[in-house]
Design a protein around this motif. Structure first.
Motif, PDB file in Angstrom:
ATOM      1  N   LEU A 250       0.826  -1.206   0.000  1.00  0.00           N
ATOM      2  CA  LEU A 250       0.000   0.000   0.000  1.00  0.00           C
ATOM      3  C   LEU A 250       0.862   1.260   0.000  1.00  0.00           C
ATOM      4  O   LEU A 250       0.613   2.189  -0.764  1.00  0.00           O
ATOM      5  N   VAL A 251       1.888   1.289   0.829  1.00  0.00           N
ATOM      6  CA  VAL A 251       2.774   2.451   0.858  1.00  0.00           C
ATOM      7  C   VAL A 251       3.428   2.633  -0.508  1.00  0.00           C
ATOM      8  O   VAL A 251       3.475   3.751  -1.039  1.00  0.00           O
TER       9      VAL A 251
ATOM     10  N   LEU B 209      -5.786   3.292   8.279  1.00  0.00           N
ATOM     11  CA  LEU B 209      -7.245   3.222   8.381  1.00  0.00           C
ATOM     12  C   LEU B 209      -7.770   1.946   7.731  1.00  0.00           C
ATOM     13  O   LEU B 209      -8.761   1.368   8.175  1.00  0.00           O
ATOM     14  N   HIS B 210      -7.077   1.465   6.698  1.00  0.00           N
ATOM     15  CA  HIS B 210      -7.519   0.270   5.966  1.00  0.00           C
ATOM     16  C   HIS B 210      -7.575  -0.978   6.853  1.00  0.00           C
ATOM     17  O   HIS B 210      -8.218  -1.956   6.501  1.00  0.00           O
TER      18      HIS B 210
ATOM     19  N   GLY C 141     -17.951  -5.573   3.646  1.00  0.00           N
ATOM     20  CA  GLY C 141     -17.220  -4.517   4.329  1.00  0.00           C
ATOM     21  C   GLY C 141     -16.369  -3.697   3.397  1.00  0.00           C
ATOM     22  O   GLY C 141     -16.234  -3.992   2.216  1.00  0.00           O
ATOM     23  N   LEU C 142     -15.811  -2.686   3.950  1.00  0.00           N
ATOM     24  CA  LEU C 142     -15.039  -1.730   3.184  1.00  0.00           C
ATOM     25  C   LEU C 142     -13.753  -1.441   3.949  1.00  0.00           C
ATOM     26  O   LEU C 142     -13.765  -1.288   5.168  1.00  0.00           O
TER      27      LEU C 142
ATOM     28  N   VAL D  82     -10.109   0.952  -0.807  1.00  0.00           N
ATOM     29  CA  VAL D  82     -10.661   2.036  -1.609  1.00  0.00           C
ATOM     30  C   VAL D  82     -10.033   3.345  -1.131  1.00  0.00           C
ATOM     31  O   VAL D  82     -10.018   3.643   0.064  1.00  0.00           O
ATOM     32  N   ILE D  83      -9.509   4.111  -2.076  1.00  0.00           N
ATOM     33  CA  ILE D  83      -8.904   5.402  -1.777  1.00  0.00           C
ATOM     34  C   ILE D  83      -9.952   6.475  -2.062  1.00  0.00           C
ATOM     35  O   ILE D  83     -10.440   6.588  -3.188  1.00  0.00           O
TER      36      ILE D  83
END
Length: 188
Positions: free
Chosen positions: A4-5, A51-52, A63-64, A143-144
């Motif tokens: 992700l980073v 947050l993810h 879910g998200l 999701v961004i």
């Protein structure tokens, strides 16, 4: 989450700084600043990171998992933006629900102490390449969401006419959505 980073840095450049917030910040959530001039000259981007890890959504849905972006002009106070990101992340974790495209948060008074911007509009990261909207990893998609500061009248317009109509107006008027001092694209 592995990758992700790297995904965010590929889109926005290297992380230049970060903050872990305070005692009200959800555990494991930080806000990071990316290098200047991304996604374009004169702008910097801040994002949540961590947050993810929170499952946001109803128990009967898959879910998200989400992270938040905020683009701001380099000349503006990004510390206030970090505070907004921490506040929104905290609200999401407390409620256990993510943000949907076209959702409006507020109005809740001037976001930056003064000025016309009083609410946040949630959309896809439209200033970035299309592949930036979802980070796909084994077992989890992140999701961004881009938070865009908007005015009272713009918030009312979104609620009355819908997000597609509002985004069409944004395309037609092409305001600088990174300017925390901008005025409404709509007349009262």
């Amino acid at each position: 989450m592995s990758g992700l980073v790297e995904h965010l840095e590929r889109l926005l450049g290297p992380i230049a700084a970060g903050s872990t917030g305070d005692e009200t910040t959800p555990a494991g959530v930080q806000v990071v600043w990316f290098g200047p001039d991304r996604p374009y000259p004169g702008v910097t981007t801040l994002a949540t990171l961590g947050l993810h890890r929170y499952h946001l959504g109803d128990a009967d849905r898959s879910g998200l998992h989400q992270e938040l972006l905020f683009h701001v002009a380099l000349a503006d106070e990004s510390a206030a933006v970090a505070g907004i990101l921490f506040q929104v992340a905290g609200m999401m974790v407390e409620r256990g629900s993510g943000l949907q495209r076209g959702q409006v948060l507020g109005p809740a008074g001037p976001l930056f102490g003064e000025g016309d911007l009083t609410a946040l509009y949630v959309t896809a990261p439209l200033y970035l390449p299309e592949e930036s909207e979802i980070f796909r990893a084994p077992g989890q998609n992140v999701v961004i969401a881009w938070l865009v500061p908007i005015t009272d009248i713009e918030a009312a317009y979104v609620r009355a006419r819908g997000w597609r109509a509002f985004e069409e107006l944004l395309v037609a008027h092409n305001p600088d959505l990174t300017d925390i001092n901008r005025t409404s694209i709509l007349q009262a």
